[in-house]
Scaffold this active site. Structure first.
Site, PDB file in Angstrom:
ATOM      1  CB  THR A 228      -6.491   6.511   2.170  1.00 39.68           C
ATOM      2  OG1 THR A 228      -5.716   5.487   1.524  1.00 39.68           O
ATOM      3  CG2 THR A 228      -6.027   6.670   3.602  1.00 39.68           C
TER       4      THR A 228
ATOM      5  CG  HIS B  44      -1.559   1.460   1.545  1.00 40.09           C
ATOM      6  ND1 HIS B  44      -1.559   1.081   0.222  1.00 40.09           N
ATOM      7  CD2 HIS B  44      -1.284   0.333   2.257  1.00 40.09           C
ATOM      8  CE1 HIS B  44      -1.285  -0.216   0.130  1.00 40.09           C
ATOM      9  NE2 HIS B  44      -1.123  -0.694   1.354  1.00 40.09           N
ATOM     10  CB  CYS B  45      -5.736   3.939  -1.875  1.00 42.86           C
ATOM     11  SG  CYS B  45      -5.619   5.719  -1.591  1.00 42.86           S
ATOM     12  CB  SER B  46      -2.662   4.392  -5.704  1.00 40.94           C
ATOM     13  OG  SER B  46      -1.519   4.561  -6.531  1.00 40.94           O
TER      14      SER B  46
END
Length: 647
Positions: free
Chosen positions: A571, A563-565
């Site tokens: 990602t 995950h990223c944001s």
């Protein structure tokens, strides 16, 4: 009319039409081969069962059919009467039943309880009645007695590697790693109260309808009994299986009878939610699932992809490879990749990305848009596909939306569901996130964002930061054991505990801290990212090895959560690099564009910016040089505008 997810029906039709002519040719060739060998009373539905079991290889399917028939003749299996003794009494014992739930991957679950089977009372002919070939993916023998375990471990050394990877003995507590507790009956430590009588009534209705509908020149296929049950929402992304994905053989056969009628109809499912958006806990006729058998409480768990069956005629587990994105045609050598990048330069690659981005979504977002789920999405315009979304166990029986999290399965290199792409957890979804980690058996979490960037919160602090700290979210305790600092990333070793069962699991958490939002690592340097990627892979390998026989899935282990944001830009870039690097090592080729397209088909909008798409190409070239696939890579002039060659 059965209640199917709209996206499921769309993909069924798309896959079915795509393989239509191959499907018809294989079925006709198989029936012709049977006719030449003297078998003239074989229905199309029966033919398709054998073709499914051998990936529509007519020769192998015909060989399997001959083996099956030889077993039937040898064992005297000439008549199948499920509503007359002795088979009627055998079914009513409850030793074999199908649960109205699914495991975390969407597989159906069948239970065989060995301590209810008495060989002195039930002949093997009764047990083998109606056997059909099965494409088994997993066999878990749970709490097997000691007299079985010792010889079994020796015998494992002499079987094929693919079979050895799929058959394991596990303890009862380890069963929760493979099947969510919400999907297991109470006697196995779960939360389910299955209704065996209701399942038998459902089978009776299906069998009666099949007798009325399955005809071939007036001859009824006397030993076809199909679990004519609508398929649940697929958990493997867009349905790419041959011949209409997860349709039952009988249903596919009926469609094959008339290539102009694409409707799918039948009996109501055993359990179903009448909402058109959902049918995730009904039975599935293709038995894409698990089979649990008990001795003390000896429970045999069989995962299949296709029509489940029992009997000696089945050769056991299929040799079908667990495939996934990143393999197959369309690859180019590192030298060809370098030449193409030189020719296109940054502007040309950006135009290539724009072409990919301009395509409409590959699915629907119904569940993500439900009013009760909207608040669980970090961004209103970043939603998760219905067809590949991760389903949590339903915590509230009166609220089906408690199974929702903004997360999608994505295939890796020759591995289904290798990754789970998700958004940075919100405080209100911390519990859902850790429930997903636990239920999916995840051992490695990859985070490619900082919690706060440019003064904005990009991700909640869902894990304890300092060594010795412990936090609790929705029945799960997370403890920080160790922190390793690097210039570009931070590694945190966590212990995740289910407070209801007191079971614990170590989880490796890697956070890359020098990757800006909407961009690429500072200065476009790929080496730190590639080094981080290697750390992730080594962590997954070690954690998988530590599981031993407790893990019976793909040899690379359970899904890695990334995950990223938003869970799409950084990602998607990370996944592209991983898939392409693995393929380069295995095949000597890469396919950046094809990989990105496959990822986007399972996690919408993955790779968010042209620079990220460009970075994937440059990083893979750098990776090729670092690992000796290329001697050097001169990209002089790459950032200059392409000259207008139209004059």
């Amino acid at each position: 009319m059965e209640f199917f997810d709209e996206d499921f029906l769309f993909n069924v039709e798309r896959a079915f039409v795509r393989n239509w002519h191959r499907f018809l040719r294989a079925t006709k060739a198989f029936l012709d081969a049977l006719s030449e060998s003297g078998a003239t009373c074989v229905s199309r539905a029966t033919a398709i069962k054998f073709l499914f079991a051998r990936k529509f290889d007519v020769t192998r399917a015909h060989t399997l059919w001959r083996q099956h028939e030889a077993t039937r003749r040898r064992e005297g299996l000439n008549k199948f009467e499920p509503f007359e003794d002795p088979l009627k009494s055998e079914l009513e014992t409850g030793k074999f039943t199908i649960l109205p739930t699914r495991d975390a991957t969407g597989a159906a679950i069948a239970v065989f309880t060995a301590n209810k089977h008495f060989p002195s009372l039930t002949t093997h002919q009764t047990t083998l009645q109606g056997g059909y070939p099965a494409k088994l993916k997993k066999v878990l023998i749970v709490t097997a007695p000691l007299w079985f375990k010792a010889p079994f471990r020796i015998l494992r050394l002499f079987v094929r590697e693919k079979l050895r990877e799929r058959v394991h003995t596990v303890s009862a507590p380890q069963l929760g790693v493979h099947v969510p507790r919400a999907s297991l009956p109470r006697q196995l430590g779960g939360q389910l109260e299955p209704d065996h009588a209701a399942w038998l009534d459902h089978c009776k209705n299906c069998y009666t309808n099949n007798l009325q509908n399955s005809k071939l020149d007036g001859i009824i296929d006397e030993y076809v009994i199909s679990n004519h049950i609508p398929a649940v929402k697929p958990q493997n992304g867009i349905i790419e299986h041959e011949v209409g994905c997860d349709m039952t053989s009988d249903r596919a056969a009926r469609l094959c009878e008339n290539n102009t009628d694409m409707h799918i109809s039948g009996d109501p499912p055993y359990t179903c939610d009448t909402s058109p958006l959902r049918n995730t806990h009904g039975y599935n006729g293709d038995m894409k699932g698990r089979h649990i058998n008990s001795g003390d409480e000896d429970d045999l768990d069989i995962s299949t992809r296709g029509t489940w069956s029992s009997g000696e005629a089945s050769p056991g587990l299929s040799d079908e490879e667990c495939g996934g994105g990143g393999g197959g045609a369309g690859g180019e050598t590192p030298a060809a990749l370098l030449a193409r990048v030189r020719a296109l330069r940054r502007r040309g690659l950006a135009a290539e990305y724009d072409d990919i981005r301009a395509r409409p979504p590959n699915g629907t977002f119904h569940h993500a848009k439900l009013p009760s789920n909207l608040a669980k999405n970090r961004y209103t315009d970043v939603l998760c596909y219905d067809h590949s979304r991760v389903l949590l166990s339903q915590t509230d029986p009166d609220d089906p939306t408690t199974d929702y999290i903004n997360a999608n399965y994505v295939d890796g290199y020759k591995q289904k569901n290798a990754f789970i792409c998700t958004q940075g957890p919100l405080p209100k979804t911390f519990g859902d996130f850790w429930r997903m980690v636990w239920e999916q058996g995840t051992l490695v979490i990859v985070m490619t964002t900082r919690a706060i960037e440019r003064g904005r919160v990009k991700c909640g602090q869902y894990w304890p930061l300092t060594v010795g700290q412990r936090v609790t979210h929705a029945g799960y305790s997370i403890a920080n054991e160790l922190v390793e600092q690097d210039d570009d990333y931070t590694i945190t070793h966590l212990v995740l505990t289910d407070l209801r069962t007191e079971q614990s699991r170590r989880v490796w958490h890697g956070q890359y801290t020098r990757w800006p939002d909407y961009g690429v690592p500072g200065g476009g340097r790929a080496q730190p990212v590639l080094r981080f990627l290697q750390r992730v892979r080594r962590a997954q390998q070690r954690a998988r090895a530590d599981l031993g026989d407790a893990w019976a899935g793909h040899s690379r282990g359970p899904p890695i959560i990334v995950h990223c944001s938003a869970g799409i830009g950084r990602t998607g870039t990370f996944l592209t690099l991983d898939i392409c690097a693995l393929r380069l090592a295995a095949e000597g080729v890469v396919d950046v564009r094809g990989t990105v397209e496959r990822i986007r088909a399972q996690r919408a909008h993955s790779i968010q910016m042209p620079d990220q798409y460009v970075f994937c190409h440059l990083a893979l070239i750098e990776h090729a040089v670092m690992n000796g696939y290329l001697e050097s890579a001169d990209l002089t002039g790459f950032d200059e505008d392409n000259e207008d060659e139209s004059e």
